[in-house]
Design a protein around this motif. Structure first.
Motif, PDB file in Angstrom:
ATOM      1  N   GLN A   1      11.911  33.343  55.647  1.00 34.89           N
ATOM      2  CA  GLN A   1      11.731  33.756  56.997  1.00 34.89           C
ATOM      3  C   GLN A   1      11.957  32.620  57.988  1.00 34.89           C
ATOM      4  OE1 GLN A   1       8.010  35.758  57.785  1.00 34.89           O
ATOM      5  NE2 GLN A   1       8.945  37.964  57.458  1.00 34.89           N
ATOM      6  N   ILE A   2      11.862  31.322  57.567  1.00 32.40           N
ATOM      7  CA  ILE A   2      11.986  30.167  58.234  1.00 32.40           C
ATOM      8  C   ILE A   2      13.685  29.925  58.427  1.00 32.40           C
ATOM      9  CG2 ILE A   2      11.890  27.685  58.100  1.00 32.40           C
ATOM     10  CD1 ILE A   2       9.055  27.841  56.953  1.00 32.40           C
ATOM     11  N   ASP A   3      14.092  30.305  57.355  1.00 31.88           N
ATOM     12  CA  ASP A   3      15.682  30.238  57.330  1.00 31.88           C
ATOM     13  C   ASP A   3      16.313  31.143  58.289  1.00 31.88           C
ATOM     14  OD1 ASP A   3      15.755  27.967  55.480  1.00 31.88           O
ATOM     15  OD2 ASP A   3      16.182  29.195  53.576  1.00 31.88           O
ATOM     16  N   ASP A   4      15.715  32.596  58.063  1.00 33.85           N
ATOM     17  CA  ASP A   4      16.027  33.512  58.975  1.00 33.85           C
ATOM     18  C   ASP A   4      15.967  33.235  60.510  1.00 33.85           C
ATOM     19  OD1 ASP A   4      17.176  34.889  56.838  1.00 33.85           O
ATOM     20  OD2 ASP A   4      15.280  36.249  56.596  1.00 33.85           O
ATOM     21  N   TYR A   5      14.773  32.674  60.665  1.00 32.89           N
ATOM     22  CA  TYR A   5      14.707  32.328  61.911  1.00 32.89           C
ATOM     23  C   TYR A   5      15.570  31.020  62.620  1.00 32.89           C
ATOM     24  CZ  TYR A   5      12.072  30.137  65.892  1.00 32.89           C
ATOM     25  OH  TYR A   5      11.323  29.749  67.117  1.00 32.89           O
ATOM     26  N   LEU A   6      15.939  30.084  61.817  1.00 32.65           N
ATOM     27  CA  LEU A   6      16.828  29.204  62.355  1.00 32.65           C
ATOM     28  C   LEU A   6      18.103  29.465  62.490  1.00 32.65           C
ATOM     29  CD1 LEU A   6      15.701  26.068  59.940  1.00 32.65           C
ATOM     30  CD2 LEU A   6      15.425  26.292  62.531  1.00 32.65           C
ATOM     31  N   ARG A   7      18.537  30.969  62.007  1.00 34.50           N
ATOM     32  CA  ARG A   7      19.709  31.442  61.969  1.00 34.50           C
ATOM     33  C   ARG A   7      19.617  32.422  63.259  1.00 34.50           C
ATOM     34  NH1 ARG A   7      20.026  31.047  56.218  1.00 34.50           N
ATOM     35  NH2 ARG A   7      18.843  33.260  56.264  1.00 34.50           N
ATOM     36  N   THR A   8      18.460  32.798  63.790  1.00 35.74           N
ATOM     37  CA  THR A   8      18.280  33.333  65.041  1.00 35.74           C
ATOM     38  C   THR A   8      18.573  32.808  66.235  1.00 35.74           C
ATOM     39  OG1 THR A   8      16.729  34.808  63.693  1.00 35.74           O
ATOM     40  CG2 THR A   8      16.717  35.132  66.251  1.00 35.74           C
ATOM     41  N   SER A   9      19.460  33.078  67.219  1.00 35.00           N
ATOM     42  CA  SER A   9      19.619  32.557  68.204  1.00 35.00           C
ATOM     43  C   SER A   9      18.781  32.666  69.333  1.00 35.00           C
ATOM     44  CB  SER A   9      21.174  33.048  68.933  1.00 35.00           C
ATOM     45  OG  SER A   9      21.346  34.131  69.121  1.00 35.00           O
ATOM     46  N   SER A  10      18.336  31.803  70.302  1.00 44.04           N
ATOM     47  CA  SER A  10      17.319  32.131  71.094  1.00 44.04           C
ATOM     48  C   SER A  10      18.006  32.699  72.399  1.00 44.04           C
ATOM     49  CB  SER A  10      16.792  30.740  71.696  1.00 44.04           C
ATOM     50  OG  SER A  10      17.645  29.878  71.859  1.00 44.04           O
ATOM     51  N   ALA A  11      17.399  33.331  73.192  1.00 44.87           N
ATOM     52  CA  ALA A  11      17.963  34.150  74.458  1.00 44.87           C
ATOM     53  C   ALA A  11      17.801  33.054  75.790  1.00 44.87           C
ATOM     54  CB  ALA A  11      16.971  35.267  74.678  1.00 44.87           C
TER      55      ALA A  11
END
Length: 385
Positions: free
Chosen positions: A375-385
Motif C-alpha cells: 500500500q505504501i508503494d501504491d501510494y507513492l505511485r498515486t499522483s496528487s491532485a
C-alpha cells in the motif's frame, strides 16, 4: 477585535501569507527518497500505535535507523503486531511520563531527527481520565523536549498534535494555523497545551541551538490496523465481524477524513524541509484532505459498508457519553503552497484501501507487512491532485 474573534464572528478569508524564502525550488520527491533517509538516526515516539506503526514501516523501507519509544501494544490484531513492525527497528517500551526513562533513551539513541507521535489519542478516554491524558500529552512532550535539548546532534523535531487543538466555533470555516488554539474538552485542550509547550521549548532552547522544531496538525485518520475504541472504522469492523449493526451516536458530525498515508507523507515532507531549509518551516502546519474529504460520519459508514460488501448501521443518540464537535475542517493551503504537499487519496479511495487492508487481515496467515508495504508503494505511485 479587528479579526472578529472578540465579537464572536467568523473571520474573513485571507490568502496564505506571502513569505520570503519559499520552498518551491526544492525537489518534491526528496522527502520520500531513501538516499536522504538511509542511515539517519530517527527517534519515533508512539511506534506501537496506529499512525506510528505505519510511519515506522515507511521509515524502515527507506533505510532509516529507527528507534522507537512507546507503551506496549496489547491489541494483537493491530498493524504493529500483524506487520511485525518491531522486527526492523530498535523498539523500546516505556512511558513518556517517566522523565528519567525518556532522558536515558534519548541519550542512548542520539537521534538526528525526532518524530513525536506518542500520545493519549482518544477523546473518550480523556473525558474518563483527564489527568492521565494531560500527563502524557503535555508533560510527556515536555520530558521529550527537555531530553532533546540536552542531547547533541539533533537537527529536527517534528511534534504531531491534532486538528482538535483549535478553538472550535462550529462554523463552516476551515481552520488555519494562525487561528486561536483552545479545546473545550480535555483531549483537544491537552493538545493545544502541547502546541504551547513545544513553542516555548523552541523559542527558549532549541532554536538557539540550531534545532528546527515544527508541529503538525492532522484531521481524522483512517487506514488498516487500527482497533482503537470509539473510532468509527474499528467500531464498524468489530460490528460487521460480530454480525450486528454499528451504532452511530452522531451520524451528522462532519470531519476531515484522510487515509493515514496522506498525513504521514506530510510529516516526512515537513521533517525533510526542516533538515534542508529550517528557517522557513519551523512553525505549525495543517495536513488534511481536499474539500471532498469533509464527510459526515454516516457517509463514511455507508461507503465502508459498500467496500466491505456487507454490514448495517443504526442511530442511537442515547449512546453519546460525552459532548463532541459537530463540524471541523482544516485549511491546508499553507502546506500545499509552501511544502508542495498534497493529499493523494480521495475519500472513497481512502475508505476502499482501508477495507482492503482489513479484508486481507481476516486471514491469520496473511503477510500483513507485505500488504502494508504494498500500500505504501501504491501510494507513492498515486499522483496528487
Amino acid at each position: 477585535a479587528a479579526d472578529g474573534y472578540a465579537a464572536g464572528k467568523k473571520p474573513a478569508r485571507i490568502p496564505v501569507d506571502q513569505r520570503q524564502g519559499t520552498l518551491e525550488g526544492l525537489e518534491l520527491m526528496q522527502a520520500y527518497d531513501p538516499e536522504f533517509w538511509r542511515g539517519k538516526r530517527v527517534l519515533l515516539t508512539g511506534h506501537t500505535g496506529f499512525k506510528g506503526a505505519w510511519l515506522a514501516l515507511w521509515l524502515q523501507k527507506m533505510g532509516a535507523d529507527v528507534t522507537g519509544m512507546a507503551l506496549a501494544q496489547t491489541e494483537r490484531a493491530s498493524i504493529f503486531h500483524r506487520a511485525r513492525v518491531a522486527d526492523g527497528m530498535q523498539s523500546h517500551l516505556l512511558d513518556l511520563r517517566d522523565a528519567d526513562a525518556v532522558m536515558r533513551q534519548v541519550m542512548e539513541a542520539r537521534p538526528q531527527i525526532v518524530l513525536h507521535l506518542a500520545a493519549q489519542p482518544l477523546v473518550g478516554m480523556a473525558y474518563a481520565d483527564p489527568v492521565a491524558s494531560y500527563a502524557t500529552n503535555v508533560m510527556g512532550t515536555a520530558h521529550l523536549l527537555d531530553a532533546v535539548r540536552r542531547c547533541d546532534g539533533t537537527k529536527v523535531v517534528t511534534v504531531i498534535t491534532t486538528d482538535k487543538c483549535y478553538e472550535n466555533r462550529e462554523w463552516d470555516y476551515p481552520y488555519r494555523e494562525t487561528d486561536v488554539l483552545g479545546g473545550k474538552e480535555p483531549y483537544g485542550n491537552s493538545k493545544a497545551c502541547q502546541e504551547l509547550v513545544t513553542e516555548a521549548f523552541r523559542r527558549s532552547y532549541l532554536a538557539g541551538a540550531g534545532v528546527s522544531v515544527a508541529t503538525a496538525r492532522a484531521g481524522n485518520v483512517i487506514g488498516g490496523g487500527d482497533w482503537s475504541v470509539d473510532r468509527i472504522i474499528p467500531d464498524c469492523l468489530r460490528a460487521f465481524q460480530d454480525g450486528r449493526p454499528v451504532v452511530l451516536r452522531r451520524p451528522e458530525a462532519t470531519r476531515p477524513w484522510q487515509h493515514v498515508l496522506d498525513p504521514l507523507a506530510g510529516y516526512l515532507e515537513l521533517a525533510w524541509r526542516q533538515w534542508t531549509a529550517p528557517q522557513t518551516v519551523s512553525e505549525a502546519w495543517n495536513f488534511g484532505p481536499r474539500q471532498e474529504g469533509q464527510l459526515a460520519v454516516l457517509d463514511v459508514v455507508q461507503r465502508l459498508i459498500h467496500h466491505w460488501g456487507e454490514g448495517a448501521c443504526e442511530v442511537d443518540r442515547t449512546t453519546a457519553r460525552f459532548p463532541e464537535a459537530g463540524l471541523l475542517a482544516l485549511d491546508i493551503s499553507k502546506a500545499v503552497r509552501h511544502l508542495q504537499w498534497r493529499p493523494r487519496l480521495e475519500a472513497d479511495s481512502a475508505i476502499r484501501w482501508t477495507a482492503d487492508w482489513y479484508r486481507a487481515a481476516r486471514d491469520p496467515a496473511a503477510d500483513m507487512q507485505r500488504v502494508s508495504l504494498t500500500q505504501i508503494d501504491d501510494y507513492l505511485r498515486t499522483s496528487s491532485a
